[in-house]
Write a protein that holds these residues in place. Structure first.
Motif: not given
Lengths: 313, 359
Positions: A43, A150, A152, A156, A270
């Protein structure tokens, strides 16, 4: 008799010359085809930047403005004219990674590629990467940083990082370099980006770059990003296969080019699968060798001149 | 006298008031200046050349709120690479950098890149105007400086000219060879001798030089210059025909093309012209095929100096779009000439022995 001594001396010099435990700079073969050093799903995103061509500055400095939470970072320093007494020292934000001599990948006449895993060495924000080196007749072509980070809040991203130093050369009749990004592409992929790095391309000598047989560009290696250096970014979304995507570097009219890096990042809808990072073991660079042509010419020359000496008698 | 004292007093007072002082310089292209020529850009290069503006506070007081504007000439495209200074922007042809503070004695620099124009009609000098405003304890200050940079025409015309000259030399040589049945002068043994010596130069000693040139550092070129001249003198003495050197260096280029993939259209003129020069000297020296040590050394020095000068002054700018610093060029030419002298002397000894053994 004197002539025999003369021929023996010449032969001895040649044998000595080819057997010295020396300097690489000698013909290093066809290099290492690009292969996947790391792949994963995260992510976040993938950062690929670098510069700025062959300038012979020493130290050679490049800056990278990185996002937070770097999960994996790999730094590349392509270098011209590697020889075994040479060394280079990379410092990131004034922290030395230590002196290194042996490059990770070397081919042709000492075109080398040094690779460093620097995940724990880089910081969020601006990073200063400095390369100090000893190389009498050579220098870095660039400094390039690839990082998977990364976030969040982002969708992805599935990625493949491939590295090496493939010598595509007329002299060896090596015309094609093919890289496979093995694995399935998740459904819902909506954005795919490919980055490629080519060293020693010449403008006007038309090479070609394909993604899944679709032509992305001609004369890609044309020193756009700096002398002898091309770092390109391609939107390959429309050409993406559902599995096993392929990039092909075609030498075309170029006398020689060195693809050294190809990174594919695909944004997916996602939350489809677990994040993961897989790091593969590094390929060993092929050994150096004396080109067959050198041996052949020398042997034929010796035979001919011996024949002439004997013929006179 | 009073007036003079007043002026001196004014100067002293004003220097005391100006607590911060600023030195400004610009480096372009950002390259190793020991080798590459500074303040010279080549039009038509495919990449952006980096420039670095360096500011130094030479005063005793900190300066702050510094705004540096660089006006880039010729509408050159501008890029800003990642760097320490983040507040840097481009508006049209102006680069503006904002720096919060520079302490006394401190250097601060920033980078930008410009793409030299695709073409210009002739060499011209252009100005990068650097305007700076800053504040210190005494108030606001405005200063400016000009950095002059020479833009040289794209070497495309030189490239085409080089190709043309290459083809012209090739045509003349082929015409002369055909007209006078030059190849008929050479026996099969002569042709094989030339081919093998050319292959030794183009394959074996080129590999040798590429492999070991680092050992001698800046003198690395000698590892190719000396063997090349040695084999050239051997060829002259063994074959002993007009045109031997031209044929030798033509075959060197052909062999290099086959084995190493050298670009024959661009480099042919370079290789052939050094052969033409040596053959002309042989005629000038009344068909002395390196039969005396002095002649062999003159041929070697002339060939080597000529080929290096041609490379650095014509082919490097034309093919690689690189201008080397003049001192570097002439040092290399000088080293090559010395290599030629050494090679000529060694070649004379070896050729004499080989002639004795073979002919």
């Amino acid at each position: 008799m004197k002539n025999i001594y003369f021929i023996i001396t010449i032969t001895a010099i040649f044998i000595l010359m080819t057997s010295l435990p020396v300097s690489a700079g000698e013909w290093r073969g066809e290099g290492t085809p690009l292969y996947t050093i790391a792949q994963g799903r995260i992510h976040g995103g993938v950062f690929v930047e670098g510069g700025h061509g062959y300038t012979m500055e020493n130290p050679y400095v490049e800056y990278f403005d990185l996002p937070k939470d770097i999960e994996y970072a790999r730094l590349y320093v392509p270098m011209w004219n590697y020889n075994e007494d040479d060394w280079l020292e990379v410092s990131i934000n004034d922290e030395s990674l230590g002196k290194r001599s042996e490059p990770d990948y070397v081919g042709a006449w000492g075109v080398a590629n040094y690779a460093f895993t620097v995940t724990d060495k880089v910081s969020p924000g601006m990073n200063r990467v400095s390369v100090t080196y000893h190389n009498t007749n050579g220098a870095p072509y660039s400094i390039v940083l690839v990082a998977a980070y990364e976030d969040q809040a982002l969708p992805q991203t599935q990625f493949w990082i491939t590295e090496g130093n493939h010598v595509l050369a007329d002299s060896t009749k090596t015309d094609i370099g093919e890289i496979d990004f093995n694995g399935d592409i998740p459904t819902g992929a909506y954005d795919a980006t490919l980055w490629t790095m080519i060293i020693a391309g010449t403008k006007g000598e038309n090479d070609k770059l394909y993604f899944n047989s679709h032509l992305l560009g001609t004369d890609v290696g044309s020193a756009k990003s700096g002398a002898y250096y091309d770092l390109d970014m391609w939107d390959v979304t429309e050409f993406l296969n559902t599995a096993n995507n392929t990039v092909v570097f075609e030498r075309g009219d170029e006398a020689y080019i060195h693809p050294m890096l190809a990174v594919l990042a695909v944004c997916c809808e996602d939350g489809q699968k677990e994040d993961y990072l897989k790091i593969n073991s590094q390929a060993q660079s092929t050994g150096r060798s004396v080109p067959i042509a050198v041996i052949a010419v020398f042997v034929v020359s010796v035979i001919f001149f011996v024949y002439r000496v004997v013929g006179k008698r | 006298m009073k007036r003079l004292l007043s002026i001196l007093l004014l100067i002293l007072l004003s220097s005391n008031l100006a607590a911060a002082g600023l030195d400004t310089s610009m480096i372009i292209p950002v390259k190793n200046t020991d080798i590459y020529e500074s303040n010279r850009l080549v039009a038509g290069v495919t990449w952006h050349e980096r420039a670095e503006v360096v500011l130094r506070n030479t005063g005793s007081d900190a300066m702050h709120d510094i705004v540096v504007a660089v006006d880039v000439p010729l509408n050159m495209d501008i890029k800003i690479p990642a760097q320490d200074i983040k507040d840097i922007s481009v508006d049209g042809t102006r680069v503006t950098a904002r720096i919060a503070e520079i302490e006394p004695g401190e250097d601060v620099s920033f980078l930008f890149s410009v793409k030299p124009p695709e073409s210009i009609q002739s060499k011209k000098t252009v100005s990068f105007t650097i305007s700076i405003t800053y504040e210190d304890g005494t108030g606001s200050h405005v200063t400016s400086s000009i950095s002059s940079v020479e833009i040289v025409p794209p070497p495309s015309w030189v490239t085409y000219g080089t190709l043309l000259v290459s083809m012209l030399i090739l045509s003349i040589v082929l015409t002369v060879a055909w007209k006078f049945d030059v190849l008929e002068w050479f026996t099969t043994i002569d042709l094989i001798t030339i081919s093998l010596l050319a292959a030794l130069i183009g394959v074996v000693f080129r590999w040798f030089w590429q492999t070991f040139n680092d050992i001698l550092g800046p003198f690395g070129g000698l590892l190719f210059t000396i063997p090349t001249v040695v084999l050239m003198i051997v060829a002259l003495q063994l074959v002993r025909k007009p045109g031997t050197a031209t044929l030798l260096f033509t075959v060197v280029e052909l062999v290099a093309m086959v084995v190493w993939g050298t670009n024959i259209t661009i480099w042919m003129g370079w290789y052939m012209s050094e052969g033409v020069l040596v053959d002309a000297l042989v005629i000038l020296f009344r068909r002395n095929y390196g039969d005396t040590r002095n002649a062999a050394m003159v041929y070697g020095a002339a060939r080597s100096a000529f080929s290096y000068a041609l490379f650095y002054l014509l082919f490097a700018p034309a093919v690689w779009k690189v201008y080397y610093a003049p001192w570097y060029v002439w040092t290399e030419v000088g080293i090559a000439a010395i290599g030629g002298l050494i090679g000529g002397s060694i070649g004379y000894n070896i050729a004499k022995k080989m002639r004795g053994a073979m002919i």
